[in-house]
Enzyme design. Structure first.
Site, PDB file in Angstrom:
ATOM      1  N   THR A  95       0.906  -0.927  -0.111  1.00  0.00           N
ATOM      2  CA  THR A  95       0.267  -0.006   0.222  1.00  0.00           C
ATOM      3  C   THR A  95       0.678   1.080  -0.117  1.00  0.00           C
ATOM      4  O   THR A  95       1.482   1.641   0.970  1.00  0.00           O
ATOM      5  CB  THR A  95      -0.489  -0.001   1.081  1.00  0.00           C
ATOM      6  N   LYS A 170      -7.732   1.554  -3.165  1.00  0.00           N
ATOM      7  CA  LYS A 170      -7.663   0.854  -1.869  1.00  0.00           C
ATOM      8  C   LYS A 170      -7.687   2.268  -0.422  1.00  0.00           C
ATOM      9  O   LYS A 170      -8.542   2.135  -0.196  1.00  0.00           O
ATOM     10  CB  LYS A 170      -6.550   0.594  -2.159  1.00  0.00           C
ATOM     11  N   LYS A 245      -1.748   5.459   8.726  1.00  0.00           N
ATOM     12  CA  LYS A 245      -1.008   5.274   6.820  1.00  0.00           C
ATOM     13  C   LYS A 245      -2.398   5.139   6.426  1.00  0.00           C
ATOM     14  O   LYS A 245      -1.736   6.260   5.454  1.00  0.00           O
ATOM     15  CB  LYS A 245      -0.206   3.585   7.807  1.00  0.00           C
TER      16      LYS A 245
END
Ligand code: NAD
Length: 298
Positions: A95, A170, A245
């Site tokens: 990611t 995402k 994050k």
């Protein structure tokens, strides 16, 4: 689909079980990690561990990276394009920020290597069980080559569009998740103040317009959804530090694209407070304790 030679770079919590699943699917898998500890864990899962990046990628027809952040992916892809043959498929499952994802696609393209950004949802449990969801960005040619490999590590592979679109999908999804978890937590805390039971709020909102995944699958109070982390001392699940994050990546993307995301910004701030108080390792639904005003200082 079991005749590939795959290099897997980054054998951490996610990478080691993902590489093991490719091995189980019959591929020849050579892994590499800077951490000896991570490499040993992967070896225990049947992955052949290489002593260097060069050794791992030698003769590979696909290279998969699963690394902490954009800077690591950038460093590794820059090195590996000098080591692999043109035509080698490069897939990043980490990611990372959308700008870095696009930058590494450009590095691959300049080396005539088809490439995909393919971040995952499903966590360590999904990586181990082979039930991850992959959100995939890149050309159709790269997707057609990579999707069968990804399917051997997951249950869903979703094409999202051009380079960087997997990362975009995402962080947009996880921004919804972070904001909606806080909204659900606020509603339960308000209900508590009003003398309304958790179950009564759940019974109404789960079948009314307040319905959402944070409520019905991941309810932040114990009781209504027995499998939710609230029933297990907020053991993750999905750690608050990882939510932070992803919310920060969403904010970076909003800044660089000019999007206005005030609730995403607020969610990032609230998760930063929670993380700073020492709760980054708990499930992200535990943020209800901070919303409740409970002293969450470390
Ligand atoms: P991790 O820290 O356990 O693993 C990352 C590994 O990369 C480490 O073992 C590290 O030594 C290795 N590494 C770093 N630089 C390297 C280099 N130059 N060469 C070789 N190896 C290198 O992290 P993780 O939990 O496995 O997560 C990996 C990625 O997946 C992250 O981007 C994370 O955001 C994403 N992700 C994690 C989860 C989760 O639940 N853990 C869920 C979804 C997505």
């Amino acid at each position: 689909m079991s005749d590939h030679t795959i290099a897997f770079i980054g054998l951490g919590n996610m990478g080691a079980p993902m590489a093991a699943n490719l091995r189980k699917a019959g591929h020849s898998v050579r892994g590499f990690d800077l951490s000896v500890h991570a490499a040993e864990a992967a070896r225990a899962g049947g992955v052949t561990v290489a002593g260097s990046l060069e050794e791992a990628v030698a003769g590979a027809d696909a290279v998969i990276t699963m690394l902490p952040a954009g800077k690591h992916v950038h460093t590794v892809w820059q090195a590996l394009v000098g080591l692999v043959a043109p035509g080698t498929l490069l897939i990043d499952c980490s990611t990372i920020d959308v700008d870095s994802a696009r930058a590494v696609h450009a590095i691959a393209e300049a080396a005539s290597c088809p490439s995909l950004d393919a971040p995952v949802s499903g966590g360590v449990g999904g990586a181990t069980a082979g039930t991850l969801t992959f959100m995939v960005g890149g050309t159709t040619e790269a997707y057609d080559r990579g999707a069968p490999l990804l399917a051997q590590m997951g249950k869903r592979v979703v094409p999202c569009g051009e380079a960087g679109s997997g990362q975009a999908a995402k962080i947009c999804n996880n921004m919804i998740l972070g904001v909606s978890m806080i909204a659900v937590a606020e509603a339960f805390v308000l209900a508590e103040k009003l003398g309304l039971s958790h179950q009564a709020l759940f019974d109404v909102a789960s079948t009314a317009s307040g319905q959402c995944w944070s409520l019905t699958s991941y309810c932040p109070v114990p009781g209504p959804v027995p499998a939710s982390p609230a029933n297990h001392g907020y053991k993750p699940g999905f750690a608050a530090a990882l939510m932070l994050k992803d919310l920060r990546l969403a904010q970076e993307a909003a800044l660089s694209s000019g999007a206005t995301t005030p609730l995403g910004a607020e969610a990032a701030q609230l998760y930063a407070l929670f993380d700073n108080a020492g709760h980054g390792g708990r499930d992200f639904s535990a943020i209800i304790e901070m919303v409740r005003g409970k002293d969450v200082a470390a």
